[in-house]
Write an enzyme that holds these catalytic residues in place. Structure first.
Site, PDB file in Angstrom:
ATOM      1  CD1 TRP A 159      -0.411  -1.578   3.142  1.00 36.91           C
ATOM      2  CD2 TRP A 159       0.528   0.433   3.355  1.00 36.91           C
ATOM      3  NE1 TRP A 159       0.305  -1.572   4.313  1.00 36.91           N
ATOM      4  CE2 TRP A 159       0.897  -0.350   4.461  1.00 36.91           C
ATOM      5  CE3 TRP A 159       1.006   1.739   3.275  1.00 36.91           C
ATOM      6  CZ2 TRP A 159       1.719   0.129   5.482  1.00 36.91           C
ATOM      7  CZ3 TRP A 159       1.840   2.219   4.283  1.00 36.91           C
ATOM      8  CH2 TRP A 159       2.175   1.427   5.372  1.00 36.91           C
ATOM      9  CG  ASN A 160       5.109   1.140   0.493  1.00 36.78           C
ATOM     10  OD1 ASN A 160       4.659   0.259  -0.236  1.00 36.78           O
ATOM     11  ND2 ASN A 160       6.394   1.248   0.750  1.00 36.78           N
ATOM     12  N   GLY A 236       5.880  -6.428  -0.012  1.00 40.49           N
ATOM     13  CA  GLY A 236       5.076  -6.314   1.196  1.00 40.49           C
ATOM     14  C   GLY A 236       5.875  -6.687   2.421  1.00 40.49           C
ATOM     15  CB  SER A 237       4.789  -7.370   5.866  1.00 43.91           C
ATOM     16  OG  SER A 237       3.911  -8.485   5.715  1.00 43.91           O
ATOM     17  CD  GLU A 258      10.753  -3.894  -2.660  1.00 42.20           C
ATOM     18  OE1 GLU A 258      11.167  -2.864  -2.107  1.00 42.20           O
ATOM     19  OE2 GLU A 258       9.893  -3.890  -3.551  1.00 42.20           O
ATOM     20  CG  LEU A 259       9.890 -10.121   1.728  1.00 39.58           C
ATOM     21  CD1 LEU A 259      10.199 -11.433   2.421  1.00 39.58           C
ATOM     22  CD2 LEU A 259       8.426 -10.046   1.324  1.00 39.58           C
ATOM     23  CD  GLU A 392       9.716  -2.801   7.696  1.00 37.59           C
ATOM     24  OE1 GLU A 392      10.051  -2.264   6.629  1.00 37.59           O
ATOM     25  OE2 GLU A 392       9.103  -3.890   7.761  1.00 37.59           O
TER      26      GLU A 392
END
Length: 489
Positions: A159-160, A236-237, A258-259, A392
């Site tokens: 969502w970022n 995402g996370s 990509e976390l 994080e």
């Protein structure tokens, strides 16, 4: 059809784009999409089911053979045309990003610039799909290694950066010859749906680009597990990445993840302090701290720590917070859930012994009564295991710790499960030369703030992911290799 000019005063109900057509959401379960600045509902989307996911994957699969045999330059022309449509609708798309995500409009415009760059660069790669001819051990034989598309690529985005992350995956996947199914996070689905409408407008064949909506644990998981899905790319996370990795295991799919990140920001005693402070502020607070490469923890040489922190706190205090459609530095957090997660990290860190140098935190009074607002918080710690410096944060919280040497800073920086990005400010050539050898991160920023280049390679180590995006290595990741042994004896 998706109307790019919709406004929050007239909430739209939007279907999914599958096989070249918009579905009718009538009678379906819906998810409300809110404006994080004031919590008003700006749209409703379909809460996609496993059946919806299968329909999208099957449509992409049906289109994959004819798309793959098109000359790459023809595929690229459509991707370039999509970039042109994004440029034409630049301001409308930026407003959509701000409405659904909350970042200041100037930063949203920058995100749409990135969409254009990602798509344009991908199109330029059409003539860079290459193979190899390798000498054989046998007489009258050669070995040929070719690159082929995976078929259906499923893209799951965070969502970022809802528009940029979609384009970052979509462009290279399509130019490489794959078809694509996008599912954005349910908080920010509108950018991806808007891209689907623009792709439709420029004449993408049915099924080549599909955009569905729903929740990751239902529609997302169904696409990951679907036997016709050839590859999954996700941003995402780390938690979600692990779940996707497990879900893809039974069918042994190629997975690119990509976390999360926990980027160290190291400042040595010989650094340009003003430049380091400016970079630290940008890298911490852009997009309200919601960037995986953000400055998440600062390790400051004790000789300059006081000067650095005085300037950093002053700069943090000067940031403006407010209506993201205006000229401000910080908009709201994307959701109340995400805001409260950050507030919990602050509270746990203070309880564990962190000193508060700037008390910001949750804003709820006056003009902040509605929305998910946070002001910058600055903490100082002496323990590398306090939550704010260990976990994080993904919000406007800065944390600093003093160090006595470069080697101590490196040891503390590497003491993490993450390995996405790291920063170093120094004039010492020895430290600069050693940094790539001793810092265990996939991406280093030396004497500069964050912001990766499209021709670079954005990749994480450890719990920060697998694979990567951008540049020739990112593009190559959307193709698999085939070896042929040609004997003409």
């Amino acid at each position: 059809m998706f109307d790019l000019t919709f406004s929050s005063s007239k909430p739209a109900t939007i279907g999914m784009y599958v096989d070249g057509e918009w579905t009718n959401p009538a009678g379906r379960e819906l998810i409300e999409v809110e404006n994080p600045a004031d919590e008003t509902v700006i749209a409703s989307i379909v809460d996609g089911s496993a059946e919806d996911a299968a329909m999208a994957v099957e449509a992409a699969h049906k289109a994959s053979a004819s798309w793959a045999i098109r000359p790459a330059i023809e595929r690229a022309r459509l991707v370039a045309a999509l970039a042109g449509e994004v440029q034409t609708n630049h301001e409308a798309l930026a407003h959509i990003v701000t409405l659904e995500q909350g970042k200041p409009i100037a930063q949203a415009r920058g995100e749409i610039d990135a969409v254009i760059t990602f798509l344009t660069y991908a199109a330029e790669n059409a003539r860079r799909i290459e193979g190899d001819i390798v000498a054989s051990d046998n007489l009258n034989e050669e070995i040929q290694i070719r690159r082929h598309p995976y078929g259906v690529v499923v893209g799951l985005t965070s969502w970022n950066y809802p528009a940029a992350l979609a384009a970052r995956k979509l462009g290279p996947a399509l130019v490489a010859g794959n078809t694509f199914v996008l599912m954005a996070h349910e908080n920010t689905p509108l950018s991806g749906l808007a891209l689907a409408q623009l792709a439709h407008d420029v004449g993408f064949p049915a099924g080549v680009f599909n955009s569905i909506t729903g929740r990751g644990r239902v529609a997302g998981q169904a696409m990951v597990e679907h036997p016709l899905t050839g590859m999954v790319t996700m941003t995402g996370s780390t938690r979600a990445g692990k779940e996707i990795f497990r879900a893809a295991a039974d069918t042994v799919k190629t997975v690119r993840l990509e976390l999360g990140g926990k980027a160290p920001f190291i400042v040595m005693d010989d650094a340009n302090i003003d430049a380091a402070v400016a970079a630290a502020v940008t890298a911490r607070y852009t997009n309200c701290g919601q960037i995986c490469t953000c400055n998440e923890r600062m390790y400051l040489h004790s000789a300059i720590a006081n000067e650095f922190m005085d300037k950093f706190v002053a700069a943090s205090q000067s940031l403006t917070i407010g209506d993201p459609m205006g000229n401000v530095d910080l908009g709201p957090k994307v959701s109340r859930f995400e805001r409260d997660k950050v507030a919990d990290v602050i509270a746990a860190s203070v309880k564990a012994g962190a000193d508060v140098l700037l008390e910001g935190g949750v804003l709820e009074n006056d003009q902040y009564a509605r929305g998910h607002w946070m002001a910058p918080t600055v903490l100082s710690v002496k323990d590398n295991h306090i939550p704010a410096i260990r976990d994080e944060v993904f919000g406007p919280v800065a944390v600093a710790m003093n160090v006595g040497s470069f080697d101590e800073a490196v040891a503390l920086a590497n003491d993490t499960q993450y390995g996405l990005s790291a920063y170093l400010f120094t004039k010492n050539l020895k430290h600069i030369q050693r940094a790539p050898h001793v810092l265990k991160f996939g991406e280093l920023y030396l004497n500069r703030s964050n912001g990766e280049a499209v021709q670079g390679f954005h990749t994480g180590w450890g719990m920060s992911g697998l694979g990567g995006e951008d540049g020739k290595y990112g593009f190559d990741g959307y193709m698999r290799k085939q070896t042929s042994y040609l004997n003409w004896d």
